[in-house]
Design a protein around this motif. Structure first.
Motif, PDB file in Angstrom:
ATOM      1  N   SER A 186      46.100  66.588 118.576  1.00 24.08           N
ATOM      2  CA  SER A 186      45.723  67.250 119.830  1.00 24.08           C
ATOM      3  C   SER A 186      46.496  68.558 119.954  1.00 24.08           C
ATOM      4  O   SER A 186      47.703  68.598 119.700  1.00 24.08           O
ATOM      5  N   LYS A 187      45.798  69.629 120.375  1.00 27.31           N
ATOM      6  CA  LYS A 187      46.422  70.942 120.510  1.00 27.31           C
ATOM      7  C   LYS A 187      46.098  71.548 121.871  1.00 27.31           C
ATOM      8  O   LYS A 187      44.952  71.509 122.323  1.00 27.31           O
ATOM      9  N   SER A 188      47.130  72.113 122.500  1.00 26.34           N
ATOM     10  CA  SER A 188      46.913  72.792 123.784  1.00 26.34           C
ATOM     11  C   SER A 188      46.754  74.303 123.598  1.00 26.34           C
ATOM     12  O   SER A 188      46.197  74.973 124.455  1.00 26.34           O
ATOM     13  N   ARG A 189      47.242  74.838 122.470  1.00 30.36           N
ATOM     14  CA  ARG A 189      47.065  76.264 122.139  1.00 30.36           C
ATOM     15  C   ARG A 189      46.077  76.362 120.987  1.00 30.36           C
ATOM     16  O   ARG A 189      46.333  75.826 119.903  1.00 30.36           O
TER      17      ARG A 189
ATOM     18  N   PHE B  93      36.793  71.392 120.076  1.00 29.76           N
ATOM     19  CA  PHE B  93      37.300  71.489 121.445  1.00 29.76           C
ATOM     20  C   PHE B  93      36.436  70.590 122.300  1.00 29.76           C
ATOM     21  O   PHE B  93      35.209  70.717 122.317  1.00 29.76           O
TER      22      PHE B  93
ATOM     23  N   GLY C  48      40.032  69.113 127.746  1.00 32.60           N
ATOM     24  CA  GLY C  48      40.725  70.391 127.889  1.00 32.60           C
ATOM     25  C   GLY C  48      41.630  70.704 126.718  1.00 32.60           C
ATOM     26  O   GLY C  48      42.547  71.512 126.836  1.00 32.60           O
ATOM     27  N   ARG C  49      41.379  70.084 125.588  1.00 33.05           N
ATOM     28  CA  ARG C  49      42.227  70.260 124.405  1.00 33.05           C
ATOM     29  C   ARG C  49      41.374  70.377 123.151  1.00 33.05           C
ATOM     30  O   ARG C  49      40.220  69.941 123.126  1.00 33.05           O
ATOM     31  N   ALA C  50      41.994  70.925 122.111  1.00 34.47           N
ATOM     32  CA  ALA C  50      41.366  70.971 120.789  1.00 34.47           C
ATOM     33  C   ALA C  50      41.958  69.848 119.957  1.00 34.47           C
ATOM     34  O   ALA C  50      43.088  69.402 120.194  1.00 34.47           O
ATOM     35  N   PHE C  51      41.186  69.384 118.985  1.00 37.42           N
ATOM     36  CA  PHE C  51      41.635  68.324 118.085  1.00 37.42           C
ATOM     37  C   PHE C  51      41.338  68.773 116.661  1.00 37.42           C
ATOM     38  O   PHE C  51      40.210  69.162 116.356  1.00 37.42           O
TER      39      PHE C  51
END
Length: 197
Positions: free
Chosen positions: A105-108, A88, A93-96
């Protein structure tokens, strides 16, 4: 000549009285109508656990997993019927997560919290018996949390199938020699995470 304590005290009292005449002070003493209760402290034993980021707020007990121009944290997210560990990046503001040769890239996502663990050096498929399970692959095989240096950055990702895989600059980087996150030997056995299919 030395002055006696009585003379010093008299001068001090006279100066105090004089300063109150020049600079009058008024004191109000009152009892607060609010009754304060003791706030219970949050009990936190340090065991590793996953928490979602709510309203962009990083959990206070989030575990730092490495550094890439800023501290990065250990994250996990669902991807193609699996749960994959990754990183993260707060400024994004995102996880990878690493998957299929790319960085996704992940927002959740969830953040790993706690501190009762340590990093151990390993290579290839030498997974310690107490390695922390951070996710699961498509065939429900365990995936572990890894990290390694890439171009002077300490990047966290997954350990699976003989290597560590790290998300870095849009790619999935394969590493043979890496660190893996392990639990103390006295921790309870772990279960694989559930993935909604």
């Amino acid at each position: 000549m030395l002055s006696s304590p009585r003379t010093s005290a008299g001068v001090t009292n006279l100066l105090l009285h004089f300063s109150l005449l020049i600079y009058p002070r008024h004191f109000i003493i009152a009892v607060s109508p609010v009754l304060l209760k003791t706030v219970p402290r949050k009990k936190f034993d340090g065991r590793l656990h996953w928490l979602p980021i709510i309203d962009g707020e990083l959990p206070s007990e989030a575990m730092i997993g490495g550094f890439q121009n800023e501290p990065i944290y250990i994250a996990r997210a669902e991807h193609i019927h699996s749960v994959n560990p990754g990183k993260f990046v707060p400024s994004a503001g995102r996880a990878f997560i690493p998957w299929g040769g790319r960085e996704h890239s992940k927002s959740r996502f969830e953040i790993l919290c706690g501190y009762n663990a340590m990093w151990v050096k390993t290579r290839n498929n030498q997974i310690p018996h107490n390695a922390f399970i951070g996710g699961s692959e498509v065939m429900n095989r365990p995936v572990y949390i890894s990290r390694a240096k890439v171009n002077g950055n300490l990047i966290c990702g997954k350990a699976f199938a003989h290597h560590a895989y790290l998300p870095y600059k849009g790619k999935e980087i394969k590493i043979d020699s890496y660190e893996i996150l392990v639990l103390p030997d006295d921790e309870i056995p772990q279960a694989l995470p559930f993935c909604d299919k």
